[in-house]
Motif scaffolding. Sequence first.
Motif, PDB file in Angstrom:
ATOM      1  N   PRO A   1      -5.009  -8.150 -23.791  1.00 47.83           N
ATOM      2  CA  PRO A   1      -4.953  -7.884 -22.344  1.00 47.83           C
ATOM      3  C   PRO A   1      -4.507  -6.458 -22.015  1.00 47.83           C
ATOM      4  O   PRO A   1      -4.992  -5.863 -21.049  1.00 47.83           O
ATOM      5  CB  PRO A   1      -3.943  -8.915 -21.834  1.00 47.83           C
ATOM      6  CG  PRO A   1      -3.105  -9.254 -23.034  1.00 47.83           C
ATOM      7  CD  PRO A   1      -4.037  -9.193 -24.193  1.00 47.83           C
ATOM      8  N   ARG A   2      -3.589  -5.906 -22.813  1.00 52.92           N
ATOM      9  CA  ARG A   2      -3.108  -4.549 -22.529  1.00 52.92           C
ATOM     10  C   ARG A   2      -4.187  -3.507 -22.803  1.00 52.92           C
ATOM     11  O   ARG A   2      -4.317  -2.521 -22.073  1.00 52.92           O
ATOM     12  CB  ARG A   2      -1.850  -4.261 -23.339  1.00 52.92           C
ATOM     13  CG  ARG A   2      -0.644  -5.088 -22.915  1.00 52.92           C
ATOM     14  CD  ARG A   2       0.557  -4.860 -23.826  1.00 52.92           C
ATOM     15  NE  ARG A   2       1.732  -5.580 -23.384  1.00 52.92           N
ATOM     16  CZ  ARG A   2       1.968  -6.867 -23.658  1.00 52.92           C
ATOM     17  NH1 ARG A   2       1.081  -7.563 -24.380  1.00 52.92           N
ATOM     18  NH2 ARG A   2       3.058  -7.458 -23.223  1.00 52.92           N
ATOM     19  N   LEU A   3      -4.952  -3.717 -23.860  1.00 51.25           N
ATOM     20  CA  LEU A   3      -6.046  -2.785 -24.147  1.00 51.25           C
ATOM     21  C   LEU A   3      -7.102  -2.854 -23.046  1.00 51.25           C
ATOM     22  O   LEU A   3      -7.641  -1.821 -22.615  1.00 51.25           O
ATOM     23  CB  LEU A   3      -6.684  -3.102 -25.505  1.00 51.25           C
ATOM     24  CG  LEU A   3      -5.811  -2.914 -26.747  1.00 51.25           C
ATOM     25  CD1 LEU A   3      -6.636  -3.166 -28.010  1.00 51.25           C
ATOM     26  CD2 LEU A   3      -5.187  -1.521 -26.788  1.00 51.25           C
ATOM     27  N   TYR A   4      -7.396  -4.063 -22.584  1.00 49.96           N
ATOM     28  CA  TYR A   4      -8.412  -4.200 -21.541  1.00 49.96           C
ATOM     29  C   TYR A   4      -7.935  -3.595 -20.233  1.00 49.96           C
ATOM     30  O   TYR A   4      -8.705  -2.974 -19.497  1.00 49.96           O
ATOM     31  CB  TYR A   4      -8.787  -5.670 -21.352  1.00 49.96           C
ATOM     32  CG  TYR A   4     -10.203  -5.834 -20.857  1.00 49.96           C
ATOM     33  CD1 TYR A   4     -11.277  -5.527 -21.689  1.00 49.96           C
ATOM     34  CD2 TYR A   4     -10.479  -6.271 -19.571  1.00 49.96           C
ATOM     35  CE1 TYR A   4     -12.591  -5.653 -21.245  1.00 49.96           C
ATOM     36  CE2 TYR A   4     -11.783  -6.402 -19.120  1.00 49.96           C
ATOM     37  CZ  TYR A   4     -12.828  -6.088 -19.964  1.00 49.96           C
ATOM     38  OH  TYR A   4     -14.128  -6.203 -19.531  1.00 49.96           O
ATOM     39  N   ASP A   5      -6.652  -3.734 -19.953  1.00 50.87           N
ATOM     40  CA  ASP A   5      -6.074  -3.116 -18.760  1.00 50.87           C
ATOM     41  C   ASP A   5      -6.148  -1.591 -18.861  1.00 50.87           C
ATOM     42  O   ASP A   5      -6.430  -0.906 -17.871  1.00 50.87           O
ATOM     43  CB  ASP A   5      -4.624  -3.565 -18.596  1.00 50.87           C
ATOM     44  CG  ASP A   5      -3.965  -2.983 -17.360  1.00 50.87           C
ATOM     45  OD1 ASP A   5      -4.341  -3.390 -16.238  1.00 50.87           O
ATOM     46  OD2 ASP A   5      -3.086  -2.102 -17.501  1.00 50.87           O
ATOM     47  N   PHE A   6      -5.904  -1.060 -20.057  1.00 50.79           N
ATOM     48  CA  PHE A   6      -5.992   0.390 -20.277  1.00 50.79           C
ATOM     49  C   PHE A   6      -7.416   0.883 -20.003  1.00 50.79           C
ATOM     50  O   PHE A   6      -7.615   1.962 -19.436  1.00 50.79           O
ATOM     51  CB  PHE A   6      -5.573   0.712 -21.707  1.00 50.79           C
ATOM     52  CG  PHE A   6      -5.524   2.179 -22.021  1.00 50.79           C
ATOM     53  CD1 PHE A   6      -4.545   2.996 -21.475  1.00 50.79           C
ATOM     54  CD2 PHE A   6      -6.451   2.752 -22.872  1.00 50.79           C
ATOM     55  CE1 PHE A   6      -4.492   4.355 -21.762  1.00 50.79           C
ATOM     56  CE2 PHE A   6      -6.418   4.105 -23.178  1.00 50.79           C
ATOM     57  CZ  PHE A   6      -5.428   4.909 -22.622  1.00 50.79           C
ATOM     58  N   LEU A   7      -8.415   0.103 -20.393  1.00 51.08           N
ATOM     59  CA  LEU A   7      -9.803   0.478 -20.119  1.00 51.08           C
ATOM     60  C   LEU A   7     -10.072   0.572 -18.624  1.00 51.08           C
ATOM     61  O   LEU A   7     -10.878   1.399 -18.184  1.00 51.08           O
ATOM     62  CB  LEU A   7     -10.759  -0.543 -20.734  1.00 51.08           C
ATOM     63  CG  LEU A   7     -10.848  -0.619 -22.261  1.00 51.08           C
ATOM     64  CD1 LEU A   7     -11.815  -1.735 -22.675  1.00 51.08           C
ATOM     65  CD2 LEU A   7     -11.294   0.700 -22.865  1.00 51.08           C
ATOM     66  N   ARG A   8      -9.412  -0.259 -17.856  1.00 51.13           N
ATOM     67  CA  ARG A   8      -9.649  -0.302 -16.418  1.00 51.13           C
ATOM     68  C   ARG A   8      -9.067   0.900 -15.671  1.00 51.13           C
ATOM     69  O   ARG A   8      -9.436   1.150 -14.516  1.00 51.13           O
ATOM     70  CB  ARG A   8      -9.034  -1.573 -15.813  1.00 51.13           C
ATOM     71  CG  ARG A   8      -9.757  -2.844 -16.187  1.00 51.13           C
ATOM     72  CD  ARG A   8      -9.161  -4.029 -15.440  1.00 51.13           C
ATOM     73  NE  ARG A   8      -9.926  -5.233 -15.676  1.00 51.13           N
ATOM     74  CZ  ARG A   8     -11.076  -5.530 -15.087  1.00 51.13           C
ATOM     75  NH1 ARG A   8     -11.588  -4.697 -14.211  1.00 51.13           N
ATOM     76  NH2 ARG A   8     -11.719  -6.639 -15.368  1.00 51.13           N
ATOM     77  N   HIS A   9      -8.160   1.613 -16.318  1.00 50.07           N
ATOM     78  CA  HIS A   9      -7.415   2.650 -15.597  1.00 50.07           C
ATOM     79  C   HIS A   9      -7.867   4.068 -15.906  1.00 50.07           C
ATOM     80  O   HIS A   9      -7.091   5.021 -15.718  1.00 50.07           O
ATOM     81  CB  HIS A   9      -5.916   2.497 -15.873  1.00 50.07           C
ATOM     82  CG  HIS A   9      -5.304   1.358 -15.118  1.00 50.07           C
ATOM     83  ND1 HIS A   9      -5.341   0.060 -15.584  1.00 50.07           N
ATOM     84  CD2 HIS A   9      -4.673   1.307 -13.919  1.00 50.07           C
ATOM     85  CE1 HIS A   9      -4.742  -0.729 -14.710  1.00 50.07           C
ATOM     86  NE2 HIS A   9      -4.334  -0.002 -13.685  1.00 50.07           N
ATOM     87  N   GLY A  10      -9.099   4.234 -16.334  1.00 52.00           N
ATOM     88  CA  GLY A  10      -9.602   5.583 -16.550  1.00 52.00           C
ATOM     89  C   GLY A  10     -10.913   5.590 -17.301  1.00 52.00           C
ATOM     90  O   GLY A  10     -11.380   4.555 -17.794  1.00 52.00           O
ATOM     91  N   PRO A  11     -11.527   6.763 -17.406  1.00 51.47           N
ATOM     92  CA  PRO A  11     -12.836   6.872 -18.060  1.00 51.47           C
ATOM     93  C   PRO A  11     -12.725   6.998 -19.575  1.00 51.47           C
ATOM     94  O   PRO A  11     -11.683   7.359 -20.107  1.00 51.47           O
ATOM     95  CB  PRO A  11     -13.407   8.155 -17.452  1.00 51.47           C
ATOM     96  CG  PRO A  11     -12.191   9.000 -17.171  1.00 51.47           C
ATOM     97  CD  PRO A  11     -11.108   8.037 -16.788  1.00 51.47           C
TER      98      PRO A  11
END
Length: 244
Positions: free
Chosen positions: A119-129
């Motif tokens: 979940p943390r990696l997927y959240d990181f993907l959501r917060h930038g290009p």
Amino acid sequence: MPTSSSPAPQPTGGRQARWQPHNDRRRERIVTALIELIEETPMGVEVPMQQITERSGLSKSVVYRQFSGRDELDRRTRTAIGDRFTDDIDIALDISEGSIRVILRRTIAAVVDWIDSHPRLYDFLRHGPALGDPGDVDAVSSLKDRIAGRTRLLVSGLAGVVGVVDEAAADTMTFAIVSMTEATVSRWARDRDRAMGRDELVAELAGYAWSVLDGVARAHRLTLDPDEPLLAALARLSSVDTAP
């Protein structure tokens, strides 16, 4: 001018080429360190550069020389995370083994398990290009495009035999399935009070995806069997399509 006993100066490009593999390994080491730290850090909290240097085992000066700034490091990390995700999808999307139903369930299960486990990696993907993305596009959006491209092996194969030969139509159908799956799984993964278990979710989403494919087939007066091996279905429908 160099004397005959002096070695000729090497072009800067040659020196850079020799160092490139070494620098690539260092960048990979740094990116791997950041991925590990993101997994261990509370959601939404930025990992400090000091922790990244310590985890990578490299000096701060070495780390800073490998990237133009934190933005490039984060972009490269999002690209690496996306590569890990799509590697799992590639394995599940083996169209040489299984029926349409089996392939759909196997692929959707891979999506569910990855998002739920990271979940943390997927959240990181959501917060930038990611690397190469415009600044206003988050990495999840570009990731969906990548997954849709891989999924097209399944969908465009069927689309061709049911008459949807237009590449844009096949691409739209594929992206619709991928977007539906990603949005639904993301919502489910964030829900603390899940009304549906993992297996039930996979079955439901596979059913929705099948409905899209089946609907296209029926619109072209063809019947697909979800339990027929995919390669056999393609061969059968192709022979019917080309028969006089």
